[in-house]
Design a protein around this motif. Structure first.
Motif, PDB file in Angstrom:
ATOM      1  N   VAL A 283       0.832  -1.205   0.000  1.00  0.00           N
ATOM      2  CA  VAL A 283       0.000   0.000   0.000  1.00  0.00           C
ATOM      3  C   VAL A 283       0.866   1.254   0.000  1.00  0.00           C
ATOM      4  CG1 VAL A 283      -1.645   1.316   1.368  1.00  0.00           C
ATOM      5  CG2 VAL A 283      -2.007  -1.120   1.021  1.00  0.00           C
ATOM      6  N   GLU A 284       1.885   1.296   0.866  1.00  0.00           N
ATOM      7  CA  GLU A 284       2.769   2.460   0.894  1.00  0.00           C
ATOM      8  C   GLU A 284       3.538   2.586  -0.409  1.00  0.00           C
ATOM      9  OE1 GLU A 284       4.918   3.939   4.465  1.00  0.00           O
ATOM     10  OE2 GLU A 284       4.358   1.986   5.277  1.00  0.00           O
ATOM     11  N   ALA A 285       3.965   1.459  -0.956  1.00  0.00           N
ATOM     12  CA  ALA A 285       4.724   1.487  -2.210  1.00  0.00           C
ATOM     13  C   ALA A 285       3.889   2.060  -3.349  1.00  0.00           C
ATOM     14  CB  ALA A 285       5.189   0.082  -2.569  1.00  0.00           C
ATOM     15  N   ALA A 286       2.583   1.855  -3.296  1.00  0.00           N
ATOM     16  CA  ALA A 286       1.695   2.296  -4.374  1.00  0.00           C
ATOM     17  C   ALA A 286       1.160   3.702  -4.148  1.00  0.00           C
ATOM     18  CB  ALA A 286       0.518   1.325  -4.512  1.00  0.00           C
ATOM     19  N   ASP A 287       1.566   4.361  -3.062  1.00  0.00           N
ATOM     20  CA  ASP A 287       1.031   5.683  -2.748  1.00  0.00           C
ATOM     21  C   ASP A 287       1.210   6.636  -3.927  1.00  0.00           C
ATOM     22  OD1 ASP A 287      -0.082   7.678  -0.985  1.00  0.00           O
ATOM     23  OD2 ASP A 287       1.933   8.529  -0.880  1.00  0.00           O
ATOM     24  N   GLY A 288       0.106   7.269  -4.334  1.00  0.00           N
ATOM     25  CA  GLY A 288       0.135   8.170  -5.469  1.00  0.00           C
ATOM     26  C   GLY A 288      -0.024   7.483  -6.805  1.00  0.00           C
ATOM     27  N   GLY A 289      -0.192   6.165  -6.796  1.00  0.00           N
ATOM     28  CA  GLY A 289      -0.302   5.429  -8.050  1.00  0.00           C
ATOM     29  C   GLY A 289      -1.350   4.335  -7.980  1.00  0.00           C
ATOM     30  N   ILE A 290      -1.042   3.187  -8.601  1.00  0.00           N
ATOM     31  CA  ILE A 290      -2.007   2.097  -8.761  1.00  0.00           C
ATOM     32  C   ILE A 290      -1.548   0.854  -8.013  1.00  0.00           C
ATOM     33  CG2 ILE A 290      -3.012   0.479 -10.434  1.00  0.00           C
ATOM     34  CD1 ILE A 290      -3.014   2.730 -12.473  1.00  0.00           C
ATOM     35  N   LEU A 291      -2.463   0.262  -7.258  1.00  0.00           N
ATOM     36  CA  LEU A 291      -2.242  -1.034  -6.619  1.00  0.00           C
ATOM     37  C   LEU A 291      -2.982  -2.068  -7.451  1.00  0.00           C
ATOM     38  CD1 LEU A 291      -1.035  -2.436  -4.059  1.00  0.00           C
ATOM     39  CD2 LEU A 291      -3.308  -2.240  -3.047  1.00  0.00           C
ATOM     40  N   PHE A 292      -2.222  -2.927  -8.139  1.00  0.00           N
ATOM     41  CA  PHE A 292      -2.819  -3.923  -9.028  1.00  0.00           C
ATOM     42  C   PHE A 292      -2.928  -5.260  -8.303  1.00  0.00           C
ATOM     43  CE2 PHE A 292      -1.929  -6.999 -12.706  1.00  0.00           C
ATOM     44  CZ  PHE A 292      -3.280  -7.172 -12.954  1.00  0.00           C
ATOM     45  N   LEU A 293      -4.150  -5.672  -7.994  1.00  0.00           N
ATOM     46  CA  LEU A 293      -4.418  -6.929  -7.284  1.00  0.00           C
ATOM     47  C   LEU A 293      -4.714  -8.008  -8.312  1.00  0.00           C
ATOM     48  CD1 LEU A 293      -6.655  -5.386  -4.476  1.00  0.00           C
ATOM     49  CD2 LEU A 293      -4.236  -6.017  -4.318  1.00  0.00           C
ATOM     50  N   ASP A 294      -3.684  -8.740  -8.683  1.00  0.00           N
ATOM     51  CA  ASP A 294      -3.790  -9.742  -9.732  1.00  0.00           C
ATOM     52  C   ASP A 294      -4.379 -11.037  -9.172  1.00  0.00           C
ATOM     53  OD1 ASP A 294      -3.543 -10.975 -12.153  1.00  0.00           O
ATOM     54  OD2 ASP A 294      -1.357 -10.916 -12.234  1.00  0.00           O
ATOM     55  N   GLN A 295      -5.381 -11.584  -9.873  1.00  0.00           N
ATOM     56  CA  GLN A 295      -6.093 -12.781  -9.445  1.00  0.00           C
ATOM     57  C   GLN A 295      -6.597 -12.605  -8.006  1.00  0.00           C
ATOM     58  OE1 GLN A 295      -6.856 -14.633 -11.778  1.00  0.00           O
ATOM     59  NE2 GLN A 295      -8.047 -16.117 -10.635  1.00  0.00           N
ATOM     60  N   ILE A 296      -7.384 -11.564  -7.817  1.00  0.00           N
ATOM     61  CA  ILE A 296      -7.867 -11.191  -6.484  1.00  0.00           C
ATOM     62  C   ILE A 296      -8.755 -12.269  -5.869  1.00  0.00           C
ATOM     63  CG2 ILE A 296      -9.898  -9.948  -7.358  1.00  0.00           C
ATOM     64  CD1 ILE A 296      -9.387  -7.898  -5.100  1.00  0.00           C
ATOM     65  N   THR A 297      -9.351 -13.105  -6.683  1.00  0.00           N
ATOM     66  CA  THR A 297     -10.217 -14.166  -6.162  1.00  0.00           C
ATOM     67  C   THR A 297      -9.427 -15.249  -5.433  1.00  0.00           C
ATOM     68  OG1 THR A 297     -10.169 -15.054  -8.420  1.00  0.00           O
ATOM     69  CG2 THR A 297     -12.148 -13.870  -7.759  1.00  0.00           C
ATOM     70  N   ASP A 298      -8.094 -15.185  -5.480  1.00  0.00           N
ATOM     71  CA  ASP A 298      -7.273 -16.134  -4.720  1.00  0.00           C
ATOM     72  C   ASP A 298      -7.162 -15.749  -3.254  1.00  0.00           C
ATOM     73  OD1 ASP A 298      -6.815 -17.739  -6.885  1.00  0.00           O
ATOM     74  OD2 ASP A 298      -4.820 -16.954  -7.339  1.00  0.00           O
ATOM     75  N   LEU A 299      -7.621 -14.555  -2.884  1.00  0.00           N
ATOM     76  CA  LEU A 299      -7.571 -14.136  -1.484  1.00  0.00           C
ATOM     77  C   LEU A 299      -8.570 -14.943  -0.660  1.00  0.00           C
ATOM     78  CD1 LEU A 299      -7.423 -10.229  -1.759  1.00  0.00           C
ATOM     79  CD2 LEU A 299      -5.521 -11.813  -1.363  1.00  0.00           C
TER      80      LEU A 299
ATOM     81  N   ILE B 174      -7.297   1.473  -7.164  1.00  0.00           N
ATOM     82  CA  ILE B 174      -7.356   0.007  -7.174  1.00  0.00           C
ATOM     83  C   ILE B 174      -7.679  -0.507  -8.570  1.00  0.00           C
ATOM     84  CG2 ILE B 174      -8.538  -2.026  -6.279  1.00  0.00           C
ATOM     85  CD1 ILE B 174      -6.820  -0.749  -4.201  1.00  0.00           C
ATOM     86  N   LEU B 175      -6.811  -1.396  -9.046  1.00  0.00           N
ATOM     87  CA  LEU B 175      -7.017  -2.108 -10.303  1.00  0.00           C
ATOM     88  C   LEU B 175      -6.890  -3.595  -9.975  1.00  0.00           C
ATOM     89  CD1 LEU B 175      -7.271  -2.108 -13.422  1.00  0.00           C
ATOM     90  CD2 LEU B 175      -4.800  -1.827 -13.536  1.00  0.00           C
ATOM     91  N   ALA B 176      -7.887  -4.382 -10.327  1.00  0.00           N
ATOM     92  CA  ALA B 176      -7.880  -5.810  -9.991  1.00  0.00           C
ATOM     93  C   ALA B 176      -8.149  -6.640 -11.244  1.00  0.00           C
ATOM     94  CB  ALA B 176      -8.925  -6.111  -8.918  1.00  0.00           C
ATOM     95  N   ALA B 177      -7.833  -7.927 -11.143  1.00  0.00           N
ATOM     96  CA  ALA B 177      -8.055  -8.833 -12.276  1.00  0.00           C
ATOM     97  C   ALA B 177      -8.363 -10.227 -11.763  1.00  0.00           C
ATOM     98  CB  ALA B 177      -6.823  -8.861 -13.188  1.00  0.00           C
ATOM     99  N   THR B 178      -9.134 -10.970 -12.550  1.00  0.00           N
ATOM    100  CA  THR B 178      -9.432 -12.363 -12.219  1.00  0.00           C
ATOM    101  C   THR B 178      -9.887 -13.095 -13.466  1.00  0.00           C
ATOM    102  OG1 THR B 178     -10.749 -13.837 -10.815  1.00  0.00           O
ATOM    103  CG2 THR B 178     -11.841 -11.867 -11.634  1.00  0.00           C
ATOM    104  N   ASN B 179      -9.660 -14.418 -13.480  1.00  0.00           N
ATOM    105  CA  ASN B 179     -10.195 -15.244 -14.570  1.00  0.00           C
ATOM    106  C   ASN B 179     -11.409 -16.043 -14.106  1.00  0.00           C
ATOM    107  OD1 ASN B 179      -9.084 -17.189 -12.924  1.00  0.00           O
ATOM    108  ND2 ASN B 179      -7.462 -17.783 -14.344  1.00  0.00           N
ATOM    109  N   GLU B 180     -11.880 -15.757 -12.874  1.00  0.00           N
ATOM    110  CA  GLU B 180     -13.045 -16.438 -12.321  1.00  0.00           C
ATOM    111  C   GLU B 180     -14.321 -15.659 -12.624  1.00  0.00           C
ATOM    112  OE1 GLU B 180     -12.880 -19.274 -10.691  1.00  0.00           O
ATOM    113  OE2 GLU B 180     -10.741 -19.479 -10.239  1.00  0.00           O
ATOM    114  N   ASN B 181     -15.461 -16.348 -12.470  1.00  0.00           N
ATOM    115  CA  ASN B 181     -16.754 -15.690 -12.613  1.00  0.00           C
ATOM    116  C   ASN B 181     -17.129 -15.076 -11.265  1.00  0.00           C
ATOM    117  OD1 ASN B 181     -19.601 -15.133 -12.685  1.00  0.00           O
ATOM    118  ND2 ASN B 181     -19.769 -16.462 -14.476  1.00  0.00           N
ATOM    119  N   LEU B 182     -16.931 -13.770 -11.130  1.00  0.00           N
ATOM    120  CA  LEU B 182     -17.133 -13.104  -9.849  1.00  0.00           C
ATOM    121  C   LEU B 182     -18.572 -13.192  -9.366  1.00  0.00           C
ATOM    122  CD1 LEU B 182     -14.911  -9.901  -9.854  1.00  0.00           C
ATOM    123  CD2 LEU B 182     -15.000 -11.652  -8.095  1.00  0.00           C
ATOM    124  N   SER B 183     -19.505 -13.067 -10.267  1.00  0.00           N
ATOM    125  CA  SER B 183     -20.919 -13.117  -9.872  1.00  0.00           C
ATOM    126  C   SER B 183     -21.258 -14.447  -9.217  1.00  0.00           C
ATOM    127  CB  SER B 183     -21.817 -12.871 -11.085  1.00  0.00           C
ATOM    128  OG  SER B 183     -21.576 -11.595 -11.631  1.00  0.00           O
TER     129      SER B 183
END
Length: 465
Positions: free
Chosen positions: A243-259, A291-300
């Motif tokens: 979070v601190e590293a991304a301050d002022g920019g974009i935090l890209f959460l790749d494959q967020i459904t793995d959380l 926040i920018l996120a991505a997933t290959n799962e069906n979120l719905s």
């Protein structure tokens, strides 16, 4: 009290300094700056600092204000000692280097003078340099993206994707979170890097977090960092969080459904409060991130089944963009083929050409692995063919689902063909291992990426031979 000549001059200039320095609006002005900033008295004491400088130095405002700049050389890094020396000599200085907080910065010290030339203070500006830094031990699960787009899945522009990029970029600029969806290999990560301008010099931070590599135990330390000197700090320098590293920019959460559900709840708490605390610290900090996120799962479906929190879904998927599969984009297949041919032929002798039969096979293939599979097919052809890739050089992996279907279709309901199924599974397994070795550069790195022992990987690759 005894004063020396320089002290008297310093006090005189301090009395003659402009009134705006003591105006509360000046402090508010510094705090609104995107770079780290501090106003220093002529005697070297820190009068004002903004929150950005706190974050860069990894020191709280209370630890800085009222103290001499040189006092923090050991804590913050050798750059501070250079700035302190220049301040004592009342000289302007521009210096670059790495702080102890693991941030690469360019710092400028400007001496402020009255109309008659007397120095009444100094302005320190600290700007974070290129975000191509990584943790010293190389173990962090994120990086500041500056490298060229992935060699295996390089981005090829098209009107459809370009329109998607512009829309996503606008949404992020207006404060909306963006979600990228699509099948594996459709180019979500490459599009995210393009949106985040990861390759542009001087662009805002773009921090790529691979959610699948996080565990519940390490989530807070990785996401929010560790306070220097706290009982949890084993390095004595603290740890920079995503979070601190991304301050002022974009935090890209790749494959967020793995959380996991636990990590999802902690992420929701952060997004709600827009503040965080490092592990080992009670101080609340703010980070201006998109926040920018991505997933290959069906979120719905995941939300409906309870596997993914609905409150998190509504926060990260304000704007959703679905990347189309490669099989629905024959025009893109042709463009990608030419792109990868140029890449493969760079330095290759003889130059590889594709026969008409090979091109026709490319056009009719479904590419369930999308862009990544296309790249893999061409790489295997380049490895096997001499100057012309013919139909016999076309080799595509058999997905597990198709392997199972093949076994089912050739066997009756009471009949099993374990030998054939085993061969199909081993073929798919061999392809995965081969692909991972190519992508990671060595068998040891591939084993680590796949989460298996190096001896297991070696044994399975030898079995294929």
């Amino acid at each position: 009290m005894k004063f020396y000549a320089n002290d008297v001059a310093s006090l005189t200039h301090r009395r003659l300094r402009p009134s705006f320095v003591d105006d509360p609006q000046f402090a508010a002005f510094l705090d609104a700056m995107p770079d780290g900033a501090a106003f220093l008295e002529a005697d070297g004491r820190i009068k004002l600092v903004n929150s950005r400088l706190e974050m860069l130095l990894n020191l709280a405002r209370g630890e800085l204000v009222g103290t001499e700049l040189g006092k923090h050389a050991k804590t913050a890094g050798p750059i501070i000692q250079k700035l302190w020396t220049a301040l004592q000599q009342l000289k302007r200085l521009e210096v670059s280097g790495t702080l102890n907080s693991q941030r690469n910065v360019v710092a400028t010290l400007s001496i402020l003078r009255t109309p008659d030339g007397g120095a009444y203070g100094a302005l320190l500006i600290m700007r974070e340099a290129s975000r191509s830094t990584r943790a010293p031990d190389g173990s962090d699960n994120f990086r500041f993206e500056t490298e060229a787009l992935g060699a295996k899945t390089s981005f090829v522009a098209s009107p459809c994707i370009e329109a998607m990029r512009k829309a996503a970029d606008t949404a992020l600029e207006r404060g909306a979170s963006v979600m990228l969806t699509g099948e594996t290999g459709t180019g979500k990560t490459e599009l995210a890097r393009l949106i985040g301008r990861a390759n542009d010099p001087g662009a805002a931070p773009f921090v790529h977090v691979r959610c699948g590599m996080l565990s519940d135990a390490q989530f807070e330390a990785e996401m929010f960092g560790i306070e220097p000197g706290s009982p949890l700090d084993t390095s004595t320098r603290g740890k920079l969080g995503y979070v601190e590293a991304a301050d002022g920019g974009i935090l890209f959460l790749d494959q967020i459904t793995d959380l996991s559900p636990t990590m999802q709840s902690k992420l929701v708490a952060f997004l709600e409060a827009q503040t965080f605390s490092r592990l080992g610290s009670a101080q609340r900090r703010q980070a201006r991130i998109r926040i920018l996120a991505a997933t290959n799962e069906n979120l719905s479906e995941l939300v409906g089944s309870g596997a993914f929190r609905s409150d998190l879904y509504y926060r990260i998927a304000v704007m959703t963009f679905a990347l189309p599969p490669l099989r629905s984009r024959p025009d893109l297949i042709e463009a990608l083929v030419e792109h990868h041919l140029r890449r493969l032929n760079a330095g290759r002798k003889p130059q590889l050409r594709l026969s008409p039969e090979f091109r026709e096979r490319l056009g009719s293939h479904a590419f369930p692995g999308n862009i990544r599979e296309l790249a893999n097919v061409l790489e295997r052809a380049a490895a096997a063919a001499d100057d012309i890739a013919r139909l016999e050089h076309f080799a595509a992996p058999v997905p597990v689902a198709q392997a199972k279907a093949a076994v089912t279709s050739t066997a009756g309901p009471e009949t099993a063909t374990p030998a054939k199924f085993k061969e199909l599974v081993q073929e798919f397994e061999a392809w995965i291992l081969e692909k991972s070795i190519v992508e990671n550069g060595s068998k040891r790195s591939a084993a680590k990426a796949l989460g298996i022992d190096i001896a297991t990987l070696v044994r399975k690759t030898k079995r294929k031979q």
